[in-house]
Design an enzyme around this catalytic site. Sequence first.
Site, PDB file in Angstrom:
ATOM      1  N   LYS A 241       0.851  -1.183   0.000  1.00  0.00           N
ATOM      2  CA  LYS A 241       0.000   0.000   0.000  1.00  0.00           C
ATOM      3  C   LYS A 241       0.889   1.235   0.000  1.00  0.00           C
ATOM      4  O   LYS A 241       1.462   1.634   1.013  1.00  0.00           O
ATOM      5  CB  LYS A 241      -0.900   0.056   1.243  1.00  0.00           C
ATOM      6  CG  LYS A 241      -1.903   1.212   1.141  1.00  0.00           C
ATOM      7  CD  LYS A 241      -2.165   1.844   2.491  1.00  0.00           C
ATOM      8  CE  LYS A 241      -1.994   3.323   2.616  1.00  0.00           C
ATOM      9  NZ  LYS A 241      -2.082   4.225   1.517  1.00  0.00           N
TER      10      LYS A 241
ATOM     11  N   GLU B 212       9.300   1.910  11.176  1.00  0.00           N
ATOM     12  CA  GLU B 212      10.290   2.993  11.131  1.00  0.00           C
ATOM     13  C   GLU B 212       9.518   4.292  11.176  1.00  0.00           C
ATOM     14  O   GLU B 212       8.659   4.536  10.330  1.00  0.00           O
ATOM     15  CB  GLU B 212      11.118   2.921   9.842  1.00  0.00           C
ATOM     16  CG  GLU B 212      12.150   1.805   9.827  1.00  0.00           C
ATOM     17  CD  GLU B 212      13.176   1.903  10.941  1.00  0.00           C
ATOM     18  OE1 GLU B 212      13.427   3.024  11.441  1.00  0.00           O
ATOM     19  OE2 GLU B 212      13.707   0.853  11.327  1.00  0.00           O
TER      20      GLU B 212
ATOM     21  N   CYS C  78      13.161  11.523   7.244  1.00  0.00           N
ATOM     22  CA  CYS C  78      13.105  11.118   8.652  1.00  0.00           C
ATOM     23  C   CYS C  78      14.458  11.334   9.315  1.00  0.00           C
ATOM     24  O   CYS C  78      14.535  11.498  10.523  1.00  0.00           O
ATOM     25  CB  CYS C  78      12.648   9.685   8.778  1.00  0.00           C
ATOM     26  SG  CYS C  78      13.486   8.625   7.631  1.00  0.00           S
TER      27      CYS C  78
ATOM     28  N   GLU D 191       8.523  16.481  16.033  1.00  0.00           N
ATOM     29  CA  GLU D 191       8.959  16.375  14.641  1.00  0.00           C
ATOM     30  C   GLU D 191       8.137  17.335  13.779  1.00  0.00           C
ATOM     31  O   GLU D 191       6.916  17.323  13.799  1.00  0.00           O
ATOM     32  CB  GLU D 191       8.778  14.948  14.132  1.00  0.00           C
ATOM     33  CG  GLU D 191       9.335  14.786  12.731  1.00  0.00           C
ATOM     34  CD  GLU D 191       9.180  13.380  12.204  1.00  0.00           C
ATOM     35  OE1 GLU D 191       8.076  12.837  12.293  1.00  0.00           O
ATOM     36  OE2 GLU D 191      10.182  12.839  11.690  1.00  0.00           O
TER      37      GLU D 191
HETATM   38  P1  NAP Z   1       1.729   8.521   7.760  1.00  0.00           P
HETATM   39  O1  NAP Z   1       0.512   9.327   7.733  1.00  0.00           O
HETATM   40  O2  NAP Z   1       2.024   7.716   8.974  1.00  0.00           O
HETATM   41  O3  NAP Z   1       1.615   7.574   6.469  1.00  0.00           O
HETATM   42  C1  NAP Z   1       2.509   6.527   6.209  1.00  0.00           C
HETATM   43  C2  NAP Z   1       1.749   5.423   5.502  1.00  0.00           C
HETATM   44  O4  NAP Z   1       0.765   4.887   6.386  1.00  0.00           O
HETATM   45  C3  NAP Z   1       0.984   5.897   4.264  1.00  0.00           C
HETATM   46  O5  NAP Z   1       0.983   4.876   3.308  1.00  0.00           O
HETATM   47  C4  NAP Z   1      -0.414   6.111   4.815  1.00  0.00           C
HETATM   48  O6  NAP Z   1      -1.445   6.048   3.858  1.00  0.00           O
HETATM   49  C5  NAP Z   1      -0.525   4.957   5.792  1.00  0.00           C
HETATM   50  N1  NAP Z   1      -1.539   5.144   6.815  1.00  0.00           N
HETATM   51  C6  NAP Z   1      -2.185   6.288   7.184  1.00  0.00           C
HETATM   52  N2  NAP Z   1      -3.082   6.034   8.151  1.00  0.00           N
HETATM   53  C7  NAP Z   1      -3.010   4.703   8.417  1.00  0.00           C
HETATM   54  C8  NAP Z   1      -3.683   3.839   9.330  1.00  0.00           C
HETATM   55  N3  NAP Z   1      -4.610   4.283  10.180  1.00  0.00           N
HETATM   56  N4  NAP Z   1      -3.345   2.535   9.338  1.00  0.00           N
HETATM   57  C9  NAP Z   1      -2.397   2.058   8.520  1.00  0.00           C
HETATM   58  N5  NAP Z   1      -1.743   2.822   7.618  1.00  0.00           N
HETATM   59  C10 NAP Z   1      -2.035   4.132   7.571  1.00  0.00           C
HETATM   60  O7  NAP Z   1       3.034   9.343   7.474  1.00  0.00           O
HETATM   61  P2  NAP Z   1       3.304  10.339   6.256  1.00  0.00           P
HETATM   62  O8  NAP Z   1       2.604  11.588   6.582  1.00  0.00           O
HETATM   63  O9  NAP Z   1       3.026   9.673   4.974  1.00  0.00           O
HETATM   64  O10 NAP Z   1       4.881  10.477   6.345  1.00  0.00           O
HETATM   65  C11 NAP Z   1       5.518  11.388   7.197  1.00  0.00           C
HETATM   66  C12 NAP Z   1       6.023  10.707   8.464  1.00  0.00           C
HETATM   67  O11 NAP Z   1       6.756   9.528   8.171  1.00  0.00           O
HETATM   68  C13 NAP Z   1       6.947  11.556   9.257  1.00  0.00           C
HETATM   69  O12 NAP Z   1       6.542  11.558  10.601  1.00  0.00           O
HETATM   70  C14 NAP Z   1       8.320  10.891   9.106  1.00  0.00           C
HETATM   71  O13 NAP Z   1       9.199  11.045  10.147  1.00  0.00           O
HETATM   72  C15 NAP Z   1       7.975   9.485   8.935  1.00  0.00           C
HETATM   73  N6  NAP Z   1       9.008   8.786   8.155  1.00  0.00           N
HETATM   74  C16 NAP Z   1       9.866   7.952   8.812  1.00  0.00           C
HETATM   75  C17 NAP Z   1      10.872   7.290   8.129  1.00  0.00           C
HETATM   76  C18 NAP Z   1      11.813   6.342   8.826  1.00  0.00           C
HETATM   77  O14 NAP Z   1      12.438   5.520   8.172  1.00  0.00           O
HETATM   78  N7  NAP Z   1      11.961   6.403  10.139  1.00  0.00           N
HETATM   79  C19 NAP Z   1      10.984   7.470   6.752  1.00  0.00           C
HETATM   80  C20 NAP Z   1      10.101   8.337   6.110  1.00  0.00           C
HETATM   81  C21 NAP Z   1       9.105   8.966   6.837  1.00  0.00           C
HETATM   82  P3  NAP Z   1      -2.025   7.371   3.145  1.00  0.00           P
HETATM   83  O15 NAP Z   1      -0.945   7.911   2.312  1.00  0.00           O
HETATM   84  O16 NAP Z   1      -3.150   6.848   2.342  1.00  0.00           O
HETATM   85  O17 NAP Z   1      -2.442   8.289   4.244  1.00  0.00           O
END
Ligand code: NAP
Length: 484
Positions: free
Chosen positions: A176, A251, A285, A386
């Site tokens: 996904k 992660e 990140c 963050e």
């Molecule tokens: P996010 O909202 O957590 O989304 C990540 C993924 O999870 C997307 O595919 C999202 O789908 C999905 N998702 C959303 N709600 C969900 C739920 N209730 N259950 C299961 N999956 C769900 O994060 P983001 O806004 O895309 O990315 C930014 C964040 O990612 C930042 O906080 C950053 O630090 C973190 N990040 C961490 C790393 C690492 O390796 N540590 C790397 C990159 C990013 P949708 O797109 O459809 O909402």
Amino acid sequence: MNEQHVKNYMNGQWRSADSNETLTSINPANRNEIIGYIPSSGKSDLNAAVQASKEARLGWKKLSGSQRGDFLFRAADIMQSRVDEIGEIMTREMGKTLPEAKGETLRGIAILRYYAGEGMRKVGDVIPSTDADAFMYTTRTPLGSVGVISPWNFPVAIPIWKIAPALIYGNTVVWKPATETAVTAAKIMECFHDAGLPAGVLNMIIGSGSVIGQGIAEHEDINGITFTGSNNVGKAVGQAALARGAKYQLEMGGKNPIIIAADANLDLAVDATISGGLRSTGQKCTATSRVIVVKEIYEQFKEKLVERVKELKVGDGIDAATWMGPCANEKQMETVLSYIEKGVAEGAVLLYGGTRPENSSLDNGFYVTPAIFDKVTSSMSIAQEEIFGPVLALIEATSFEEAIELANDTEYGLSASVYTQNIGKMLTFIQDMEAGLVRVNAETAGVELQAPFGGMKQSSSHSREQGQAAIEFFTSIKTVFIKP
Ligand code: NAP
Ligand code: MG
């Protein structure tokens, strides 16, 4: 460029969502430009994809590692022939500059080749049994169907560093991608399809996180889930997996510090702060967000930093002159602007940036100019939470020891860096820093695909991705005892 019409991919075929509903993906550099129409999938689409992955398990698992590797090598070659196209779609869909987007695509290709080669490397050990006649060894077995949930900030590299090891170790995958970058995701999926991957081995379902993401976490036929994204979502995914006994790997966020010691090469330290903090508009990140500088050189460093940041050109990532593109979406831009307000309200001094650009040709994009805060204290929101945007918080330390204490004063522990020429300070930093990646005289955001990647504290589920560390998540160990 034409608008793209993206479909789900399951059981070797492109399919619209059962509901036929679609969403749009837009260009963050110009909200009026539609990049593509993407499916808004539901549970029935997910169930069909999971079923396909289940049916493909046995055939895929029975291939040799090198046979599976051949598919990854082919996908890499196909992606190589499409680097410019994929890079351009990525820039238009999520805003990072074209060189960054092409660089990321090349990284994805390198990851595919790395894991293709892993198909021929050792997977176990021979262990002497207490029984002299017996033979005891370990081997590895795939988990089964693996769910991959990936974010928008690295729409090619992150899914590939999950999908490639999942596949090479014999798992099938239901992926996904982030909704925000679903068009880019479909390009990656096309490369695997064209590589001739057997039907059902890799399936891609596009839809909302709360339906498809959560659906993957809760699905009884998904045996392992690898997630990258925000902390709140990650924890919910982990809990859903734990509740039904599935393996999971998370992660999540970071609040990464760079420490500048009194003997640092200040020009190099400024370069690393800018590159680590502001490239990809601070949406990594591993991005630098806290800049901890010892008092002896604080003013000097600050001046150099502001001078250099003023020169950075903000604009559409497609333009060769642009150094920093827009935030990836409107919500992200609003979050960044609200943290800028909060920083000022809590008493930090905004030295530069942190506003919408004056240039009216950028009004339709989600732009924020790079921000530098002075007089930040460790308890402020901008030093703890963050932001995921182009915001640098300068924190003054009275000594190197205090700088390390400040650097550790966070719930996160992903990446940290130090600039010093003193070997003693380097070793103290390496030993005392609570972070999964510690980097000396290098920016916080450097990640190498052949080395373990992951965080401490709230940044991860304490697992590691990439390099040979990936085998730990994507397989189970089987201990074999044979008595003739
Ligand atoms: P996010 O909202 O957590 O989304 C990540 C993924 O999870 C997307 O595919 C999202 O789908 C999905 N998702 C959303 N709600 C969900 C739920 N209730 N259950 C299961 N999956 C769900 O994060 P983001 O806004 O895309 O990315 C930014 C964040 O990612 C930042 O906080 C950053 O630090 C973190 N990040 C961490 C790393 C690492 O390796 N540590 C790397 C990159 C990013 P949708 O797109 O459809 O909402
Ligand atoms: Mg978009």
